[in-house]
Design a protein around this motif. Structure first.
Motif, PDB file in Angstrom:
ATOM      1  N   ILE A  11      18.605  -6.294  63.472  1.00  0.00           N
ATOM      2  CA  ILE A  11      18.091  -4.956  63.794  1.00  0.00           C
ATOM      3  C   ILE A  11      16.757  -5.130  64.509  1.00  0.00           C
ATOM      4  O   ILE A  11      15.818  -5.704  63.944  1.00  0.00           O
ATOM      5  CB  ILE A  11      17.912  -4.123  62.512  1.00  0.00           C
ATOM      6  N   ARG A  50      27.493  -1.879  57.055  1.00  0.00           N
ATOM      7  CA  ARG A  50      26.914  -0.541  56.826  1.00  0.00           C
ATOM      8  C   ARG A  50      26.624  -0.347  55.331  1.00  0.00           C
ATOM      9  O   ARG A  50      25.548   0.122  54.941  1.00  0.00           O
ATOM     10  CB  ARG A  50      27.888   0.523  57.343  1.00  0.00           C
ATOM     11  N   THR A  61      23.043   2.622  59.428  1.00  0.00           N
ATOM     12  CA  THR A  61      23.101   1.735  60.591  1.00  0.00           C
ATOM     13  C   THR A  61      24.471   1.811  61.255  1.00  0.00           C
ATOM     14  O   THR A  61      25.438   2.326  60.676  1.00  0.00           O
ATOM     15  CB  THR A  61      22.871   0.277  60.155  1.00  0.00           C
ATOM     16  N   THR A  84      22.635  -4.685  65.438  1.00  0.00           N
ATOM     17  CA  THR A  84      22.880  -3.475  64.638  1.00  0.00           C
ATOM     18  C   THR A  84      21.803  -2.452  64.926  1.00  0.00           C
ATOM     19  O   THR A  84      20.615  -2.778  64.996  1.00  0.00           O
ATOM     20  CB  THR A  84      22.888  -3.863  63.145  1.00  0.00           C
ATOM     21  N   LEU A  86      19.540   0.731  63.991  1.00  0.00           N
ATOM     22  CA  LEU A  86      18.990   1.523  62.879  1.00  0.00           C
ATOM     23  C   LEU A  86      19.164   2.991  63.252  1.00  0.00           C
ATOM     24  O   LEU A  86      18.544   3.470  64.201  1.00  0.00           O
ATOM     25  CB  LEU A  86      17.510   1.187  62.677  1.00  0.00           C
TER      26      LEU A  86
END
Ligand code: DCM
Length: 130
Positions: A11, A50, A61, A84, A86
């Motif tokens: 992330i 997730r 996410t 990924t 946010l």
């Protein structure tokens, strides 16, 4: 063979990568990792990611593309990373010792868990592109 997958999230927000510091097991305690966990029966890998990020960090996410190599672990497990997004929430360490945000310049000096070091080139690329 029944290969089981462990998923981990990269992330990136504002040029920094979210990492989480492990509490356990003893040999990984204090080291930083891309947060994630094991895919459970009936889950897709991205569903699992997730769920894990909701449970561990209290964030919503959306998993994107895979990055880096698939890393073989013990016991027939393989470890995969996904870029990924946010979507909402502010991450907090519900299961880890701490969380932190790291720039591309800081990343090489971070004490990452050994498996995650395999992804350093892709992580640095993702950070520099953000
Ligand atoms: N793991 C890892 N790097 C990550 C996430 C997990 O090397 N970013 C490893 C640690 C464990 C296994 O995957 O061997 C399962 O993770 P956990 O103990 O968090 O369920």
């Amino acid at each position: 063979m029944n290969v089981r997958v462990v998923v981990a999230a990269a992330i990136v927000v504002d040029g920094r990568l979210l990492l989480a510091q492990r509490r356990r097991p003893a040999e990984l305690e204090g080291l930083w990792e891309l947060p994630g966990g094991k895919v459970e029966a009936g889950e897709t890998p991205t569903d699992a990611l997730r769920r894990e990020l909701r449970e561990e960090l209290d964030i919503e996410t959306e998993a994107g593309e895979r990055i880096g190599v698939e890393v073989p672990l013990a016991d027939g497990l393989v470890l995969r990373a996904y870029l990924t997004e946010l979507v909402s929430g502010t991450p907090r360490a519900l299961d880890h010792a701490a969380i932190g945000w790291f720039s591309a310049a800081e990343l090489p000096a971070v004490d990452l868990v050994p498996n995650d070091r395999m992804w350093l080139p892709e992580l640095e690329r993702a950070l520099r592109a953000s």
